[in-house]
Design an enzyme around this catalytic site. Structure first.
Site, PDB file in Angstrom:
ATOM      1  N   PRO A 142      99.296 -11.608   0.030  1.00 22.43           N
ATOM      2  CG  PRO A 142      99.531  -9.492   1.000  1.00 22.43           C
ATOM      3  CD  PRO A 142      99.726 -10.240  -0.285  1.00 22.43           C
ATOM      4  CB  CYS A 143      94.926 -14.367   1.027  1.00 27.03           C
ATOM      5  SG  CYS A 143      95.886 -15.873   1.151  1.00 27.03           S
ATOM      6  CG  HIS A 144      98.724 -13.601   5.869  1.00 30.54           C
ATOM      7  ND1 HIS A 144      99.431 -13.651   4.676  1.00 30.54           N
ATOM      8  CD2 HIS A 144      99.380 -12.714   6.659  1.00 30.54           C
ATOM      9  CE1 HIS A 144     100.468 -12.839   4.759  1.00 30.54           C
ATOM     10  NE2 HIS A 144     100.459 -12.249   5.948  1.00 30.54           N
TER      11      HIS A 144
END
Length: 170
Positions: free
Chosen positions: A138-140
């Site tokens: 989950p880089c967001h």
């Protein structure tokens, strides 16, 4: 030597379109909204030279079902195996991203500190930008120190949609 097969498919969901690739070992690539099947194929060929990319919805269905559950707001964690490669630093950063819980954020400097390298904020940003498994890794959920929405390889509009989906104010 046997040629490696990579299986690919797309999800056309009302919330966003995704492009997915997986091997016999696990998830290889997820491209969101502004991605394409061509980008997926190029990535796979770069990571696995001489691989064969075959479109196969049935093979991808265990992966796509978890992603659809996420997009429907019914899944907060993924239980998918990965088949990705990166530098030791990238793998360390991606592993740290997986520790950021659904609905929460961390800053680039927090990620750098958590991996024991607080001065590597820019390098952390580079590793995050190279993440092949957006959403699942989950880089967001990584934001700027001042709370701003900084870079997202899938586009800031996609980052905003994913944060909205998780109920994260920005």
């Amino acid at each position: 030597m046997k040629q490696k097969s990579i299986y690919a498919s797309s999800i056309n969901h009302s919330y966003m379109d995704l492009y997915i690739a997986a091997s016999d070992k696990g998830l290889v690539f997820i491209g969101a909204q502004h991605s394409s099947m061509e980008e997926l194929k190029q990535y796979c060929q770069k990571q696995f030279p001489h691989c064969e990319v075959v479109e196969n919805d049935l093979f991808i269905s265990p992966y796509s079902s978890q992603l659809i559950e996420y997009l429907d707001g019914k899944r907060k964690q993924f239980t998918l195996p990965f088949d990705i490669s990166g530098t030791p630093f990238q793998l360390q950063v991606w592993n740290e991203l997986c520790k950021i819980p659904f609905g929460k954020t961390a800053t680039y400097s927090e990620v750098a500190t958590n991996i024991g390298n607080p001065k590597a904020v820019r390098a952390v940003g580079g590793a995050i930008g190279s993440n092949p498994l957006s959403i699942v890794i989950p880089c967001h959920r990584v934001i700027g120190k001042n709370g701003s929405l900084t870079g997202y390889s899938g586009g800031l509009d996609v980052k905003k949609r994913l944060l909205d989906l998780e109920g994260i104010p920005y």
